[in-house]
Design an enzyme around this catalytic site. Structure first.
Site, PDB file in Angstrom:
ATOM      1  N   CYS A 120      61.165  46.303  39.138  1.00  0.00           N
ATOM      2  CA  CYS A 120      60.974  47.265  38.044  1.00  0.00           C
ATOM      3  C   CYS A 120      61.855  46.924  36.845  1.00  0.00           C
ATOM      4  O   CYS A 120      63.082  46.828  36.959  1.00  0.00           O
ATOM      5  CB  CYS A 120      61.295  48.679  38.525  1.00  0.00           C
ATOM      6  SG  CYS A 120      61.155  49.920  37.219  1.00  0.00           S
ATOM      7  N   ARG A 173      64.406  50.304  34.714  1.00  0.00           N
ATOM      8  CA  ARG A 173      65.394  51.052  35.497  1.00  0.00           C
ATOM      9  C   ARG A 173      66.544  51.650  34.714  1.00  0.00           C
ATOM     10  O   ARG A 173      67.399  52.314  35.300  1.00  0.00           O
ATOM     11  CB  ARG A 173      65.977  50.132  36.588  1.00  0.00           C
ATOM     12  CG  ARG A 173      64.996  49.806  37.657  1.00  0.00           C
ATOM     13  CD  ARG A 173      65.625  48.863  38.668  1.00  0.00           C
ATOM     14  NE  ARG A 173      65.266  47.474  38.440  1.00  0.00           N
ATOM     15  CZ  ARG A 173      65.857  46.444  39.028  1.00  0.00           C
ATOM     16  NH1 ARG A 173      66.873  46.645  39.837  1.00  0.00           N
ATOM     17  NH2 ARG A 173      65.445  45.215  38.788  1.00  0.00           N
ATOM     18  N   TRP A 224      56.844  55.779  33.103  1.00  0.00           N
ATOM     19  CA  TRP A 224      55.778  55.708  32.109  1.00  0.00           C
ATOM     20  C   TRP A 224      55.266  54.276  32.073  1.00  0.00           C
ATOM     21  O   TRP A 224      55.882  53.369  32.645  1.00  0.00           O
ATOM     22  CB  TRP A 224      56.247  56.159  30.730  1.00  0.00           C
ATOM     23  CG  TRP A 224      57.540  55.552  30.294  1.00  0.00           C
ATOM     24  CD1 TRP A 224      57.751  54.271  29.853  1.00  0.00           C
ATOM     25  CD2 TRP A 224      58.821  56.203  30.269  1.00  0.00           C
ATOM     26  NE1 TRP A 224      59.071  54.076  29.554  1.00  0.00           N
ATOM     27  CE2 TRP A 224      59.757  55.239  29.799  1.00  0.00           C
ATOM     28  CE3 TRP A 224      59.277  57.490  30.572  1.00  0.00           C
ATOM     29  CZ2 TRP A 224      61.102  55.537  29.637  1.00  0.00           C
ATOM     30  CZ3 TRP A 224      60.621  57.771  30.417  1.00  0.00           C
ATOM     31  CH2 TRP A 224      61.516  56.806  29.947  1.00  0.00           C
ATOM     32  N   GLU A 276      51.038  46.336  31.414  1.00  0.00           N
ATOM     33  CA  GLU A 276      50.447  46.647  32.726  1.00  0.00           C
ATOM     34  C   GLU A 276      48.960  46.946  32.578  1.00  0.00           C
ATOM     35  O   GLU A 276      48.149  46.594  33.425  1.00  0.00           O
ATOM     36  CB  GLU A 276      51.130  47.862  33.357  1.00  0.00           C
ATOM     37  CG  GLU A 276      52.609  47.681  33.633  1.00  0.00           C
ATOM     38  CD  GLU A 276      53.195  48.912  34.300  1.00  0.00           C
ATOM     39  OE1 GLU A 276      53.717  49.785  33.560  1.00  0.00           O
ATOM     40  OE2 GLU A 276      53.095  49.028  35.541  1.00  0.00           O
TER      41      GLU A 276
HETATM   42  N1  ARG Z   1      51.283  48.327  37.454  1.00  0.00           N
HETATM   43  C1  ARG Z   1      50.753  49.562  37.947  1.00  0.00           C
HETATM   44  C2  ARG Z   1      49.554  49.983  37.104  1.00  0.00           C
HETATM   45  O1  ARG Z   1      49.226  49.321  36.178  1.00  0.00           O
HETATM   46  C3  ARG Z   1      51.783  50.669  37.915  1.00  0.00           C
HETATM   47  C4  ARG Z   1      53.111  50.370  38.573  1.00  0.00           C
HETATM   48  C5  ARG Z   1      54.238  51.275  38.108  1.00  0.00           C
HETATM   49  N2  ARG Z   1      54.432  51.186  36.674  1.00  0.00           N
HETATM   50  C6  ARG Z   1      55.295  51.895  35.947  1.00  0.00           C
HETATM   51  N3  ARG Z   1      55.317  51.720  34.663  1.00  0.00           N
HETATM   52  N4  ARG Z   1      56.090  52.759  36.511  1.00  0.00           N
HETATM   53  O2  ARG Z   1      48.928  50.976  37.332  1.00  0.00           O
END
Ligand code: ARG
Length: 382
Positions: free
Chosen positions: A79, A82, A252, A257
């Site tokens: 992560c 953090r 968030w 991602e």
């Molecule tokens: N990578 C995953 C997604 O795209 C989520 C993982 C957690 N991500 C976060 N920003 N807390 O759905």
């Protein structure tokens, strides 16, 4: 044992009491070191040791649980986000183990986490495993996921990552959604001593962002969207010899991602070829860098749209800087930070971010959020 009873997976034997005690001692030492106001660990350790001898496990105090969840986030080697681990909201729902109760608390989790768009990192902790009494589970890997329906030609309508879960939901009697590429899946909850059941999430609990591009009006007409809150619920919290298999947690989003993985990966929404053509790029050769250029525009669209909708999102440049600030701050506090380079470096413009240009200590410390065997389906899945 009847079919409806929740069986532990074959590889999840109850840990030996000596092992639980050793892990408890290590955890309590950490807890008391970092919380000097709680005094020395001796008395509490004696209490916990006695409880383990009696029952094979022990019960964390509310403060211990709060600490365990925050430190598990702090220890998450994959992560990048953090820096704010201390601000995690920990919801202690260890007493909730019915499917109805779990579904309601998951909805409440989403509402609190969504917070009208100002996303708040939260974790909800449900009942832990106890010897001979495995915890309830949710089959979804995130609280919010889009269905993936197989098409006759072998492709998938929606999110291929959820094809299996979609089939499981249908198998349990979920009638299916309206049939868009973005149908929100129901939660599948396996409460203690119950059959797995599906629960539709209320629209009001699932904030979503329609995607548009600041410079290309046609982009909005594609009807793309994504949800506001990534709430992982397939991992377990391992803390001091106690396993909590159901601990939905969220932060968030970081734009990449969504824009560089969920919507772009060839085994996810695979949008780059279509976007590149609409952008007028030459897709006949990799060397035009059409994928790279389409990726950038898709990521611009994601960040722009979340900002416009007033939904918290971070970008990979900001988050990389914050992560290095986190490392420095933790080191000042005398703590080592484990990190997995291949997850920390963003999937777009890696070397343009400072997290690329260094090595990390790779140790996964405890307490930790860990992968676990998938929830046993007890014959209720196809
Ligand atoms: N990578 C995953 C997604 O795209 C989520 C993982 C957690 N991500 C976060 N920003 N807390 O759905």
């Amino acid at each position: 044992m009847t079919a409806g009873e929740h069986r532990p997976p074959a590889d999840a034997a109850d840990p030996a009491p000596e092992a639980v005690r050793a892990l408890a001692a290590e955890f309590l030492a950490l807890y008391h070191r970092e919380n000097p106001d709680a005094g020395p660990p001796g008395r509490r350790l004696a209490e916990v040791t006695a409880e383990i001898s009696r029952t094979g496990t022990y019960t964390h105090t509310a403060r211990e649980l709060d600490f365990a969840a925050k430190v598990a986030w702090r220890n998450s080697v994959r992560c990048i986000g953090r820096l704010y681990w201390r601000s995690l909201t920990v919801r202690d729902r260890r007493g909730v183990d019915s499917a109805d109760g779990i579904a309601a608390e998951c909805v409440r989790h989403l509402e609190l986490a969504t917070n009208g768009g100002r996303v708040r990192p939260c974790v909800t902790v449900f009942a832990p495993d106890r010897p001979g009494r495995p915890a309830p589970r949710v089959w979804n890997d995130q609280l919010v996921r889009y269905a993936g329906y197989p098409r006759p030609d072998g492709t998938v309508l929606g999110d291929p990552v959820s094809a299996e879960l979609t089939a499981a939901a249908r198998h349990l009697g979920w009638p299916g959604g309206p049939g868009t590429p973005f149908d929100v899946l129901p939660l599948i909850v396996h409460g203690r001593g119950e059959k797995p059941r599906w629960f539709e999430l209320p629209d009001s609990a699932v904030l979503q962002v329609p995607l548009e591009h600041p410079d290309h009006p046609w982009f909005a007409r594609l009807g793309l969207r994504w949800y506001a809150v990534p709430a992982v619920c397939a991992m377990c919290l391992a803390a001091g010899g106690v396993r909590y298999p159901l601990v939905p947690f969220n932060g968030w989003y970081m734009g990449t991602e969504i824009g560089a993985r969920n919507l772009a990966d060839t085994d996810r929404y695979d949008l780059l070829p279509d976007l590149a053509r609409r952008l007028g790029l030459d897709t006949s050769s990799d060397r035009s860098l059409w994928k790279d250029r389409a990726l950038v525009e898709l990521n611009v669209a994601v960040l722009h749209s979340y900002d416009k909708a007033g939904v918290t999102i971070t970008d990979h440049h900001t988050e990389s800087r914050r992560f290095l600030a986190h490392l420095a701050r933790e080191e000042r506090a005398g703590r080592a930070v484990g990190a997995d380079w291949s997850w920390i470096v963003p999937p777009l413009s890696g070397a343009a971010t400072p997290v690329f240009h260094r090595y990390y200590d790779t140790e996964q410390r405890h307490p930790a959020f860990l992968y676990q065997p998938p929830a046993p389906t007890d014959g209720f899945a196809p």
